[in-house]
Each structure stands twice: as structure tokens, then as C-alpha cells.
Design an enzyme around this catalytic site. Sequence first.
Site, PDB file in Angstrom:
ATOM      1  CG  HIS A 173     -17.136  21.870  22.525  1.00 53.82           C
ATOM      2  ND1 HIS A 173     -16.800  21.927  23.862  1.00 53.82           N
ATOM      3  CD2 HIS A 173     -17.478  23.133  22.175  1.00 53.82           C
ATOM      4  CE1 HIS A 173     -16.960  23.168  24.306  1.00 53.82           C
ATOM      5  NE2 HIS A 173     -17.375  23.919  23.287  1.00 53.82           N
ATOM      6  CB  CYS A 203     -40.087   7.908 -10.740  1.00 49.40           C
ATOM      7  SG  CYS A 203     -39.435   6.572  -9.751  1.00 49.40           S
ATOM      8  NE  ARG A 253     -38.932  14.301 -11.656  1.00 53.67           N
ATOM      9  CZ  ARG A 253     -39.750  14.922 -10.801  1.00 53.67           C
ATOM     10  NH1 ARG A 253     -40.005  16.188 -10.964  1.00 53.67           N
ATOM     11  NH2 ARG A 253     -40.307  14.267  -9.823  1.00 53.67           N
ATOM     12  CE  LYS A 256     -33.440  20.918  -8.445  1.00 52.47           C
ATOM     13  NZ  LYS A 256     -32.403  21.515  -7.603  1.00 52.47           N
ATOM     14  CD  GLU A 316     -26.626  24.771   0.594  1.00 51.22           C
ATOM     15  OE1 GLU A 316     -27.152  23.950   1.363  1.00 51.22           O
ATOM     16  OE2 GLU A 316     -26.796  24.750  -0.633  1.00 51.22           O
ATOM     17  CD1 TRP A 351     -33.075   8.195  -8.225  1.00 48.70           C
ATOM     18  CD2 TRP A 351     -34.362   7.585  -6.514  1.00 48.70           C
ATOM     19  NE1 TRP A 351     -32.383   8.440  -7.075  1.00 48.70           N
ATOM     20  CE2 TRP A 351     -33.143   8.076  -6.004  1.00 48.70           C
ATOM     21  CE3 TRP A 351     -35.328   7.131  -5.603  1.00 48.70           C
ATOM     22  CZ2 TRP A 351     -32.865   8.128  -4.642  1.00 48.70           C
ATOM     23  CZ3 TRP A 351     -35.045   7.192  -4.246  1.00 48.70           C
ATOM     24  CH2 TRP A 351     -33.823   7.688  -3.786  1.00 48.70           C
ATOM     25  CE  LYS A 374     -25.579  22.320  -3.006  1.00 47.51           C
ATOM     26  NZ  LYS A 374     -26.736  22.760  -2.300  1.00 47.51           N
ATOM     27  CG  ASN A 389     -43.293   9.151 -10.841  1.00 49.13           C
ATOM     28  OD1 ASN A 389     -42.792   8.261 -11.515  1.00 49.13           O
ATOM     29  ND2 ASN A 389     -43.303  10.419 -11.203  1.00 49.13           N
ATOM     30  N   GLY A 390     -43.727   7.031  -6.846  1.00 51.49           N
ATOM     31  CA  GLY A 390     -44.203   6.895  -5.466  1.00 51.49           C
ATOM     32  C   GLY A 390     -43.914   5.487  -4.952  1.00 51.49           C
ATOM     33  CD  GLU A 422     -26.552  18.092  -2.679  1.00 52.55           C
ATOM     34  OE1 GLU A 422     -26.270  19.286  -2.846  1.00 52.55           O
ATOM     35  OE2 GLU A 422     -27.682  17.631  -2.852  1.00 52.55           O
TER      36      GLU A 422
HETATM   37  C1  AGP Z   1     -29.775  20.314  -2.368  1.00 47.14           C
HETATM   38  O1  AGP Z   1     -28.619  20.501  -3.073  1.00 47.14           O
HETATM   39  C2  AGP Z   1     -30.321  18.977  -2.367  1.00 47.14           C
HETATM   40  N1  AGP Z   1     -30.238  18.308  -3.568  1.00 47.14           N
HETATM   41  C3  AGP Z   1     -31.442  18.646  -1.413  1.00 47.14           C
HETATM   42  O2  AGP Z   1     -30.878  18.698  -0.143  1.00 47.14           O
HETATM   43  C4  AGP Z   1     -32.724  19.510  -1.445  1.00 47.14           C
HETATM   44  O3  AGP Z   1     -32.457  20.787  -0.991  1.00 47.14           O
HETATM   45  C5  AGP Z   1     -33.800  18.816  -0.589  1.00 47.14           C
HETATM   46  O4  AGP Z   1     -34.091  17.566  -1.128  1.00 47.14           O
HETATM   47  C6  AGP Z   1     -35.057  19.641  -0.457  1.00 47.14           C
HETATM   48  O5  AGP Z   1     -35.649  19.867  -1.695  1.00 47.14           O
HETATM   49  P1  AGP Z   1     -36.797  20.929  -1.867  1.00 47.14           P
HETATM   50  O6  AGP Z   1     -36.220  22.262  -1.603  1.00 47.14           O
HETATM   51  O7  AGP Z   1     -37.247  20.770  -3.291  1.00 47.14           O
HETATM   52  O8  AGP Z   1     -37.871  20.581  -0.897  1.00 47.14           O
END
Ligand code: AGP
Length: 608
Positions: free
Chosen positions: A504, A2, A27, A603, A481, A74, A485, A100-101, A488
Amino acid sequence: MCGIVGYVGPKNAVPVLLEGLARLEYRGYDSAGVAVLNGRGVEARKLAGRVQGLRELLGRSPVHGRCGIGHTRWATHGAPNDRNAHPHLDCTGTLALVHNGIIENADVLRARLAQQGHRFATETDTETLAHLIEDSAGATLEERVIAALGHVEGTYGVAVIAETEPGKIVVARRGSPVLLGVGDGEYLVASDASAVLAHTRSVVYLNDGDVAVVTPAGYRVLDRDAHEQDRAVDDIEWDLEALALGGYAHFMLKEICEQSETVRSTLRGRLLFTEGTARLNGLNLTSAQCARIRRIVVLACGTSWHAGLVGRHVIEELAGIPVSVEYASEFRYRRQLRVPGTLTIAISQSGETADTLEALRAAKAAGSTVLGLVNVVGSTIAREADGGVYLHAGPEIGVASTKAFTSQLVALVLLGLYLGRQRGLPVEQGRHLVEQLAGLPDLVARTLELEREVAQLAERYADATNALYLGRGVNFPVALEGALKLKEISYIHAEGYPAAEMKHGPIALIDANMPVVFLAPKDEVYTKVVSNMQEVRARGGRIIAVTSEGNGDLRHLVDHQLCVPASAPLLSPLLTVIPLQLLAYHIAVRRGCDVDRPRNLAKSVTVE
Ligand code: AGP
């Protein structure tokens, strides 16, 4: 997640709110709304969908007013529909708020308020707060907000307006960021600096527990007992250009391509060539404190957690300190052991991730010194840590983190070097690493030249339904990673594994339809990784190998070879990750995915 924006001043608030909401779009959100005060009471417009939809709604059904609040939602409690979009009103329709929250005791509060005769229009937890304020006693709106928040369990960043006090916004925060934008005769409130930057660079970051009252005449910050507090006015370091696409199709691509510059920026002023160490003034650690460190605990989530895993190799190698890397969300609920000599490092691009923030607080409460490796200046983690390293990568807008990851790796190498030199790493080794770090931006630039080749590869693999990413040693986290990517932004199922673990279990998945991406730069495990490739080859898997110059030609064994420049093995993740970022990006674009706004993701994850 949010987003909140609010405006009070001489202008019509609505265009300011819409512009602010558009800046918060990155976001991640599913609905949007605004409410203004215009002398005829509260007027609200809201709907499920994009800010552009809200803009059109306001075109058809305009509202005007010099004081207003806006929100991108959100969904957590209640489906993302028009009704559940913020702002929410009380029973009288004279008070509106955005939040927010999460209000954790919303069910209990709702039941009690309903019994008292309050009528609920939505399924949200937020609406309970509107009714609570409606019921609360107090001579001013801020007094009523403070009284109502006394009943709330959970987290909030909240902005409230009421017909009874036109020209006033009351904001409060606990666990969810809120800042004030200080303009000339006008004031803004927001959850993120990007929403106010078009109007002012001067901001006041509120602390947890703060309540602020904003009117065209100025602002006051209060604590829970309504005592006035002093808060510094800070300058936002970057400008609107950093928030623009600058000719790129997507923010993610822009941020991938910026990495030579962002790596340079993380290094700037921090390399000490003669001493063979790093200058990290923000650490606030004395030599004696460095000498007393017995173990390091890294706390992070997602991509930042992957950076932490690379950091473990680097710090153990350079400084000889044992490092454990914890999922912040798990760590915070474990028994906190008081181990003397523990240094905790919270890694977070946003500096607002709820799990990381709470884990940091738990570590602090258990007596640990806490450092923050954070990109967003003034963020909560940066302010609550005892010291730290800012990444200086500039605002990262793409939901999929890219440039923040490489800057986190640089910051971790700098930290490892600094701690190493404090604890006996020979000066010659330090100098050698400093030289190599100085050369990194150019190596990153050369690695980015692979883009065209990677784009062609993406064409071949865009229809894949699964993918496996394998690496060893310092490149195992890069495999994680790369897989993150891809899933996501392209929604292809992908797994990262240590290459040797494949036999394994995951080896059962290998067939001609399974692309397997290997990280195989020149290092001490290179020949082992090549053996793992043979195992995949023998089972008909399709191999993409990311190798480094000097590894020789692997084309007899693999389907595609992407060659990054040679580097010191500890620095190789900074280069090997780049083709994986580009691969995920180009595959997602080919599949028609909304790269900068991937489904369900946000985000900055400010809820548990
Ligand atoms: C990364 O591509 C993500 N969108 C997500 O995993 C992100 O890295 C994670 O939410 C942590 O965010 P931060 O680094 O702002 O704490």
C-alpha cells in the site's frame, strides 16, 4: 537527560562529584559542571563536552570543598555551551544550583526579574530559579527555596548550595527524580541511584513535592509547608559490577548478551507449574477485580511501546480482554473517558519517562486502576502505580534498550497468563505455556549464538542509507523495534511496517539498494509473509529473513537467512528481536558510531 549529584561530608567533594557524574554519563548529556563551598564562597567549574573534559579542567584549575553539587546537562533552553552548563549562580555569586526538568514559565519570570535589576548570564530556564531564590525571603536556605519554587511552573529536580549556609544542600523534586544517599557521616543527593552506589547502598527516594535538607549531621524531608515527612530508607538491589563493562566493548553488547540471564531473572519465582499460572504478587489485584476488567489500555513510549504492542497480542490471546496500546505523549492530552472496568498498564524501563508518568496520572485521575511494568526499583512510575511487575533485568546502561525489551515481553506474557487463568484459560494450556516459558532462557542463549553470522552480515550492509523491516502479527512490533534500534545507534533511516501494508505504499521504495528485513518465524502467518518476500524479490530488493527452525530453507528466495530456535508463536518475538539488536549494534560499530552514547538521545526522557 540531565543528571544531578551532590555530596556533603568529611571528604573533598570534587572526586565524589566527578565519579558520580561519570556514572550518570550513560543518560546522555552535552555539558557538565560542579560547584563547591569551601569557606571562600561558591566556586564553580563547568564546560560543554564530556565529564573527562571537566576532570581535566579541574586538574588545571582545581577547587576543593566538603560540600558540592554537580550536573550533566542535556540542552533544552539555550545551546550546549560553557555558559549554559550548570551549575548556575545568582547575581551575588554566593548561591549555586543544578536543575533537571523544564521551568515552563521561565520567560515570564526572567522578564520580571530582569526588570527588577537581575543580571542574567545564560539563556537557560534554570538561571531564573537562582535569581528567584536570591530574591526570596526566609530564615534558612530551605525556606527560600520553598518560597521560590512557589513561583515555578513546570518540572524540577533541583539541588542548591549557598555560601550563607556552608555544609548544607537543599534539594527538591517535582516531576524529575531525586534521591538521597545515606552514608556513614556523609550524605549524597542524586537523580539516579548509580551516582551514589560507590558510597552507599542505602537510599531515600523523594516523592513529588518533597524538599530535603542534607548536612553532615543528617537529613530532613519536608513538604511544601515545611512540615517534616517520614520517608523509608531502601536498599539498592544491584552492585557496581552491574555498572561495569565486564570485558565487553559496549554496554549495549553486554546487555544484548545478558538476555538469557535477564529473561531468567524476570521469570524467577514466578512460574507455577502445577497450577499452570504465574505468581505476580505485586499486582495487588483480587480475583474479583480481574473478573471485572473490560478493557486494558497500555501506555508507553519508544521501545516500551513496541513491547506493549506485543503485549496486546499476548493478552488478547490468553485472557480475551481487548487491549489498546497508546503513545503516552498522545494519550495524556486526549479527553479522558471514564470507562468502568478499565485497567491501565504503564510500561517503562526507567520508570521516569515524563510522558508515561503524566499519562499514568491522567488515567488514574479518570478512575482507572494502574499497573506499572518497570525495571528501575523505586522509580516514580513504580511508586505511583497501584501495583505492577518489576522486570528485574538489572540496570540498563546502553541508551538503546535491549534487555529491558525482552524482559518487558516476558512480564507481559506472565501477566497475560495470570489474567487468562483468572478468566477461564484451561489449566492444561496454562501448564503448557509455563513449560515453554521455563525453556526460554536456553532458547535465548542459543539465539545469541547467531552473533558471528550477524556480524558478517553487518559488514555487507553497513553502508546502507535506508532499511525496511517487515513483520506480521505478533512480529510486526518486532519489525518496529528492529528499525528503531538501527536508526537510534547507526543513524541509518529505517522503517518498520506490517508486511502486508508494504504493497500500500512502501513497495515504491524497493530496489537493489534497499535491504528488507523480514520477520518470518513459524506461525499462522508464515506463508503470507513468504508471499510478501516474493513481492520484494520480484522488485530486486535485498532480503534478510529471520526465520525459525523447522521453516525450511528459504535461500532460493532470500539473500540471507538467520534461523532462531523454534518456539511457541506467542514467544517468538523474544527470539526474533535478538538478531535485529545484534545487526543494529554491529552495523553501528562498523560505521564508527558511539553506540552507548548515540547523538541527541537520552536514556531516560524526563521532559515532555
Ligand atoms: C529505546 O531504545 C529508546 N532509547 C527509547 O525509545 C525508550 O524506550 C523510551 O524513551 C521509553 O523509555 P522508558 O522505557 O524508560 O519509559
